[in-house]
Motif scaffolding. Structure first.
Motif, PDB file in Angstrom:
ATOM      1  N   LYS A 289      41.661  -0.227  27.851  1.00 13.50           N
ATOM      2  CA  LYS A 289      42.641   0.664  28.506  1.00 13.50           C
ATOM      3  C   LYS A 289      44.003   0.551  27.849  1.00 13.50           C
ATOM      4  O   LYS A 289      44.699   1.555  27.628  1.00 13.50           O
ATOM      5  CB  LYS A 289      42.785   0.297  29.988  1.00 13.50           C
ATOM      6  CG  LYS A 289      41.649   0.817  30.834  1.00 13.50           C
ATOM      7  CD  LYS A 289      41.897   0.505  32.305  1.00 13.50           C
ATOM      8  CE  LYS A 289      40.610   0.685  33.094  1.00 13.50           C
ATOM      9  NZ  LYS A 289      40.520  -0.248  34.218  1.00 13.50           N
ATOM     10  N   ILE A 290      44.405  -0.668  27.572  1.00 22.09           N
ATOM     11  CA  ILE A 290      45.746  -0.887  27.020  1.00 22.09           C
ATOM     12  C   ILE A 290      45.826  -0.370  25.582  1.00 22.09           C
ATOM     13  O   ILE A 290      46.801   0.272  25.195  1.00 22.09           O
ATOM     14  CB  ILE A 290      46.156  -2.368  27.164  1.00 22.09           C
ATOM     15  CG1 ILE A 290      46.312  -2.719  28.660  1.00 22.09           C
ATOM     16  CG2 ILE A 290      47.438  -2.658  26.399  1.00 22.09           C
ATOM     17  CD1 ILE A 290      46.467  -4.191  28.983  1.00 22.09           C
ATOM     18  N   THR A 291      44.764  -0.611  24.799  1.00 21.96           N
ATOM     19  CA  THR A 291      44.751  -0.080  23.427  1.00 21.96           C
ATOM     20  C   THR A 291      44.896   1.441  23.455  1.00 21.96           C
ATOM     21  O   THR A 291      45.677   2.022  22.673  1.00 21.96           O
ATOM     22  CB  THR A 291      43.427  -0.452  22.718  1.00 21.96           C
ATOM     23  OG1 THR A 291      43.326  -1.878  22.665  1.00 21.96           O
ATOM     24  CG2 THR A 291      43.390   0.112  21.297  1.00 21.96           C
ATOM     25  N   ASP A 292      44.156   2.080  24.329  1.00 18.20           N
ATOM     26  CA  ASP A 292      44.225   3.547  24.402  1.00 18.20           C
ATOM     27  C   ASP A 292      45.615   4.015  24.836  1.00 18.20           C
ATOM     28  O   ASP A 292      46.138   5.000  24.313  1.00 18.20           O
ATOM     29  CB  ASP A 292      43.168   4.092  25.375  1.00 18.20           C
ATOM     30  CG  ASP A 292      41.776   4.142  24.740  1.00 18.20           C
ATOM     31  OD1 ASP A 292      41.670   3.903  23.516  1.00 18.20           O
ATOM     32  OD2 ASP A 292      40.805   4.421  25.470  1.00 18.20           O
ATOM     33  N   GLY A 329      42.793 -20.940  25.947  1.00 14.27           N
ATOM     34  CA  GLY A 329      42.571 -21.796  27.104  1.00 14.27           C
ATOM     35  C   GLY A 329      43.130 -21.280  28.404  1.00 14.27           C
ATOM     36  O   GLY A 329      43.526 -22.061  29.269  1.00 14.27           O
ATOM     37  N   PHE A 330      43.191 -19.978  28.577  1.00 18.73           N
ATOM     38  CA  PHE A 330      43.599 -19.418  29.879  1.00 18.73           C
ATOM     39  C   PHE A 330      43.047 -18.001  30.031  1.00 18.73           C
ATOM     40  O   PHE A 330      42.635 -17.370  29.056  1.00 18.73           O
ATOM     41  CB  PHE A 330      45.127 -19.418  30.025  1.00 18.73           C
ATOM     42  CG  PHE A 330      45.847 -18.524  29.035  1.00 18.73           C
ATOM     43  CD1 PHE A 330      46.233 -17.239  29.382  1.00 18.73           C
ATOM     44  CD2 PHE A 330      46.124 -18.972  27.738  1.00 18.73           C
ATOM     45  CE1 PHE A 330      46.895 -16.415  28.470  1.00 18.73           C
ATOM     46  CE2 PHE A 330      46.786 -18.153  26.830  1.00 18.73           C
ATOM     47  CZ  PHE A 330      47.174 -16.878  27.197  1.00 18.73           C
ATOM     48  N   ASN A 331      43.010 -17.550  31.266  1.00 14.99           N
ATOM     49  CA  ASN A 331      42.582 -16.187  31.568  1.00 14.99           C
ATOM     50  C   ASN A 331      43.757 -15.252  31.400  1.00 14.99           C
ATOM     51  O   ASN A 331      44.692 -15.288  32.194  1.00 14.99           O
ATOM     52  CB  ASN A 331      42.125 -16.088  33.037  1.00 14.99           C
ATOM     53  CG  ASN A 331      40.726 -16.608  33.197  1.00 14.99           C
ATOM     54  OD1 ASN A 331      39.817 -16.178  32.485  1.00 14.99           O
ATOM     55  ND2 ASN A 331      40.547 -17.534  34.121  1.00 14.99           N
ATOM     56  N   PRO A 332      43.751 -14.397  30.386  1.00 14.56           N
ATOM     57  CA  PRO A 332      44.935 -13.561  30.177  1.00 14.56           C
ATOM     58  C   PRO A 332      45.051 -12.464  31.232  1.00 14.56           C
ATOM     59  O   PRO A 332      44.073 -11.797  31.559  1.00 14.56           O
ATOM     60  CB  PRO A 332      44.704 -12.967  28.788  1.00 14.56           C
ATOM     61  CG  PRO A 332      43.218 -12.991  28.595  1.00 14.56           C
ATOM     62  CD  PRO A 332      42.700 -14.159  29.376  1.00 14.56           C
ATOM     63  N   GLY A 333      46.248 -12.306  31.756  1.00 10.48           N
ATOM     64  CA  GLY A 333      46.528 -11.188  32.644  1.00 10.48           C
ATOM     65  C   GLY A 333      46.944  -9.978  31.824  1.00 10.48           C
ATOM     66  O   GLY A 333      47.048 -10.049  30.592  1.00 10.48           O
ATOM     67  N   ASP A 334      47.233  -8.869  32.523  1.00  8.15           N
ATOM     68  CA  ASP A 334      47.620  -7.642  31.830  1.00  8.15           C
ATOM     69  C   ASP A 334      48.854  -7.828  30.947  1.00  8.15           C
ATOM     70  O   ASP A 334      48.928  -7.263  29.859  1.00  8.15           O
ATOM     71  CB  ASP A 334      47.930  -6.536  32.845  1.00  8.15           C
ATOM     72  CG  ASP A 334      46.675  -5.745  33.201  1.00  8.15           C
ATOM     73  OD1 ASP A 334      45.564  -6.274  32.986  1.00  8.15           O
ATOM     74  OD2 ASP A 334      46.823  -4.607  33.682  1.00  8.15           O
ATOM     75  N   ASP A 335      49.823  -8.620  31.414  1.00 14.35           N
ATOM     76  CA  ASP A 335      51.063  -8.788  30.649  1.00 14.35           C
ATOM     77  C   ASP A 335      50.785  -9.276  29.236  1.00 14.35           C
ATOM     78  O   ASP A 335      51.255  -8.694  28.261  1.00 14.35           O
ATOM     79  CB  ASP A 335      51.976  -9.833  31.315  1.00 14.35           C
ATOM     80  CG  ASP A 335      52.801  -9.225  32.426  1.00 14.35           C
ATOM     81  OD1 ASP A 335      52.564  -8.037  32.754  1.00 14.35           O
ATOM     82  OD2 ASP A 335      53.657  -9.943  32.974  1.00 14.35           O
ATOM     83  N   VAL A 336      50.009 -10.363  29.160  1.00 10.37           N
ATOM     84  CA  VAL A 336      49.807 -10.950  27.829  1.00 10.37           C
ATOM     85  C   VAL A 336      48.860 -10.094  26.997  1.00 10.37           C
ATOM     86  O   VAL A 336      49.032  -9.972  25.777  1.00 10.37           O
ATOM     87  CB  VAL A 336      49.402 -12.447  27.921  1.00 10.37           C
ATOM     88  CG1 VAL A 336      48.098 -12.636  28.634  1.00 10.37           C
ATOM     89  CG2 VAL A 336      49.349 -13.091  26.542  1.00 10.37           C
ATOM     90  N   ILE A 337      47.901  -9.429  27.621  1.00  9.26           N
ATOM     91  CA  ILE A 337      47.025  -8.518  26.852  1.00  9.26           C
ATOM     92  C   ILE A 337      47.855  -7.349  26.307  1.00  9.26           C
ATOM     93  O   ILE A 337      47.742  -6.977  25.127  1.00  9.26           O
ATOM     94  CB  ILE A 337      45.844  -8.009  27.717  1.00  9.26           C
ATOM     95  CG1 ILE A 337      44.937  -9.184  28.131  1.00  9.26           C
ATOM     96  CG2 ILE A 337      45.036  -6.955  26.960  1.00  9.26           C
ATOM     97  CD1 ILE A 337      43.829  -8.805  29.110  1.00  9.26           C
ATOM     98  N   ALA A 338      48.721  -6.803  27.155  1.00  6.69           N
ATOM     99  CA  ALA A 338      49.592  -5.706  26.709  1.00  6.69           C
ATOM    100  C   ALA A 338      50.479  -6.171  25.555  1.00  6.69           C
ATOM    101  O   ALA A 338      50.717  -5.431  24.591  1.00  6.69           O
ATOM    102  CB  ALA A 338      50.452  -5.205  27.870  1.00  6.69           C
TER     103      ALA A 338
END
Ligand code: TRP
Ligand code: ZN
Length: 485
Positions: A289-292, A329-338
Motif C-alpha cells: 500500500k505504501i509503495t503504491d 529485531g522488531f515489528n515495524p509499524g506504518d511509520d517506519v515502513i513509510a
C-alpha cells in the motif's frame, strides 16, 4: 571517549601521510621514466609507465578515506560463500570499472579478511593492506578512461563495525542462523572490497552459497532457482539499477516468504524470521500500500520490486536496503515502513554525493512519515510540525544545523526531524501545488543519480518562482530555532 579522540588523531596523521604519498607519486609521473632495459623511453613506453596513484578517498571531506579516487565502478559480481557455524566467509569480488585518470595504482576499501589474490585485467597484481585500504598495483598502468576488471579473492571471519559512538553496530553482522547485513554509512567494506561511498553507484550480481536450509536474500531479483549440492545451496540475485555500496545486502538465515504484486503491479517480496511469523502478512500488505501511495506522490517506483525483511538481530533500527528495506529485531509499524520505502526514492534512486547532505535522505523519509499519517487521516503534517516546533528553544535540535550533518554525529535527530520540518516550512511558504511538484521533479530529474543540497534549493526556487535563501538558511544552516516559514 579517550580512545575516540585517539582515533581522530590517528586519522589526521594517516591523511597527512596519504596526501604526501599522492603528491610524491604525482611528481614521479612528471619525471623521466626509467625503462627496464636502459633505453630511452619512447612515447608508448612512457605512456605505459606513467600515471599516478588513485586517491585513498573519493573526495568527501568529512570521510576522507571512504571510497577511492581514480576510477568509477560500473558493476560488482560478488561470490560469497558463508558458513554461519564457523562464521567464515570466502569471497571472490569481480569489479568492472573505468579509470578517471592514468592509474599507476588504486585502492579498494576492505576491512579485515585475508586477501589471497588480486588480478587486474586477468593478470596477477601486487597488493598491500593499509588500514581499510587494499592498495592494488597492476602490472601495467591503466590509461585514463579505459575500462578494466579487478578480481579479489579473500576469506576470513567478517567483523562488523562495532559500537561506533554515534553509529552503533553495522556492516556484516553474524547471527545464529546467518547474517544481518546493514551497512550505512561505510560498512560494505566489512564483506566485500569496493568503492565504499554513495558517490560511486554500480550494478550488482550476487552469487551466495550457504548451508542447505538457509535462505539468502539480496537486492533486486532472484536469477534462476537456487541450486543445492553437497549440502550447500547457491542463490543468485541481481540488482540491475545503480546502487550505493551501503545499500547492498546479503542477509541470510531462516525466513518465511510471501511474494506477489502490489495493486498497481509492482513486484512485492516480504521475508520474516520465524520469530516474526505473525508480522509477515502485515509487512507484505503495508509495504504494498505504501509503495503504491509513494509512487503517486513521488513518481513511479524506481526499482524492480518492493517489500521488506524482518530479521531477528536486535538492531532496533531499520535500513533502506535497495528493494529490500530491513527491520532489525522488531515489528515495524506504518511509520517506519513509510520511512524506509520513501528512502527508495530519497536516498536509493537519488544518492547524496557527500554525507553532509544526509538530510536529503533522512529529512525527506521522516517527512514521508508525516505525509503517510496525514494520508491515513491521523495527525496532519501541520499538526506534527507544530508539535515538534513547540520544543523549547534551548533544545539540542536547534543547536544542530541539519543541512550540514556532522561526521561525528551523522544521524542526529535534527537531521531527521528538523530536516522534515524544513520541508514543511517550504510547503507552507510555496503552497501545496508547488511543493508536491518540487518533490516529483526532484525525483524525475535525478533518477538513479546524485544530488546535493544547493541543487534542491535551486529547484525549489525555480518551481516556486520565489527567493528562498532566508528559509533554507534559517532551517538548514543556522544553529538556532528558526522563526520564519
Ligand atoms: N538510515 C537508517 C534509517 O533512518 C538509519 C541508520 C543509520 C542505519 N545508520 C545505520 C541502519 C546503520 C542500519 C545500519 O532509516
Ligand atoms: Zn532513514
Amino acid at each position: 571517549m579517550a580512545s575516540g579522540r585517539l582515533a581522530v588523531v590517528a586519522t589526521a596523521v594517516l591523511i597527512g601521510t596519504i596526501g604526501a604519498c599522492g603528491s610524491a607519486s604525482q611528481g614521479e609521473s612528471g619525471s623521466t621514466t626509467v625503462v627496464a632495459d636502459g633505453s630511452m623511453p619512447d612515447d608508448g613506453v612512457a605512456a605505459r609507465h606513467a600515471g599516478r596513484a588513485g586517491a585513498a578517498g573519493i573526495g568527501d571531506p568529512d570521510f576522507p578515506n571512504d571510497g577511492n579516487g581514480g576510477y568509477d565502478v560500473g558493476h560488482y559480481r560478488l561470490k560469497i560463500d558463508y558458513d554461519p557455524e564457523r562464521k567464515y566467509l570466502s569471497g571472490v569480488a569481480g569489479i568492472q570499472a573505468k579509470a578517471t585518470q592514468n592509474l599507476s595504482r588504486f585502492d579498494l576499501d576492505l576491512s579485515g579478511f585475508t586477501v589471497g589474490k588480486v588480478t587486474v585485467n586477468g593478470a596477477p597484481a601486487r597488493f598491500s593492506r593499509s588500514g581499510d585500504e587494499l592498495v592494488v598495483t597492476p602490472p601495467r598502468m591503466i590509461p585514463d578512461r579505459s575500462a578494466f576488471t579487478v578480481e579479489v579473492t579473500y576469506a576470513g571471519e567478517p567483523k562488523p563495525v562495532r559500537n561506533s559512538p554515534n553509529l552503533g553496530t553495522y556492516g556484516f553482522i553474524p547471527t545464529s542462523d546467518g547474517a544481518f547485513v546493514a551497512c550505512e554509512p561505510n560498512g560494505a567494506r566489512t564483506w566485500f572490497p569496493g568503492n565504499d561511498h554513495p558517490a560511486d553507484k554500480a550494478r550488482y550480481d550476487f552469487e551466495i552459497t550457504v548451508p542447505e536450509g538457509v535462505t539468502a536474500l539480496a537486492n533486486g531479483e532472484q536469477v534462476g532457482s537456487p541450486v543445492t549440492s553437497d549440502g550447500k545451496t547457491t542463490y543468485n540475485w541481481r540488482e540491475s539499477h545503480p546502487m550505493a555500496s551501503y545499500l547492498a545486502t546479503v542477509t541470510m538465515g531462516r525466513f518465511e516468504l510471501r511474494e506477489g504484486r502490489t495493486a498497481l503491479g509492482t513486484k512485492n517480496v516480504a521475508a520474516v524470521d520465524p520469530r516474526y511469523s505473525g508480522s509477515l502478512n502485515r509487512l507484505y500488505n503495508q509495504s504494498a500500500k505504501i509503495t503504491d501511495y509513494w509512487s503517486k506522490v513521488f513518481g513511479p517506483y524506481p526499482f524492480s520490486s518492493t517489500g521488506g525483511v524482518i530479521d531477528d538481530f536486535p538492531a532496533g533500527y531499520a535500513l533502506e536496503n535497495q528493494t529490500k528495506p530491513m527491520y532489525g529485531g522488531f515489528n515495524p509499524g506504518d511509520d517506519v515502513i513509510a520511512h524506509e520505502l520513501a528512502h527508495q526514492w530519497f536516498g536509493d534512486s537519488m544518492s547524496i554525493r557527500r554525507w553532509r547532505d544526509l538530510w536529503l535522505n533522512e529529512g525527506f523519509a521522516t517527512y514521508a512519515e508525516w505525509l503517510w499519517s496525514e494520508h491515513k487521516g491521523n495527525a496532519s503534517a501541520e499538526r506534527i510540525f507544530r508539535n515538534r516546533y513547540a520544543v523549547d528553544s534551548g533544545a539540542a535540535i536547534w543547536k544542530y544545523a541539519p543541512g550540514r550533518a556532522k561526521p561525528d554525529d551523522l544521524f542526529n535527530d535534527s537531521v531527521y526531524t528538523r530536516g522534515a520540518m524544513t520541508l514543511h516550512a517550504l510547503r507552507q511558504r510555496i503552497g501545496d501545488p508547488a511543493f508536491f511538484r518540487v518533490l516529483k521533479t526532484w525525483n524525475a530529474e535525478h533518477k538513479y543519480g546524485y544530488v546535493t543540497t544547493p541543487e534542491f534549493v535551486a529547484l525549489s526556487e525555480r518551481i516556486s518562482g520565489k527567493q528562498l535563501d532566508d528559509l533554507f538558511d534559517a532551517w538548514l544552516f543556522t544553529p538556532r530555532k528558526p522563526t520564519t516559514w
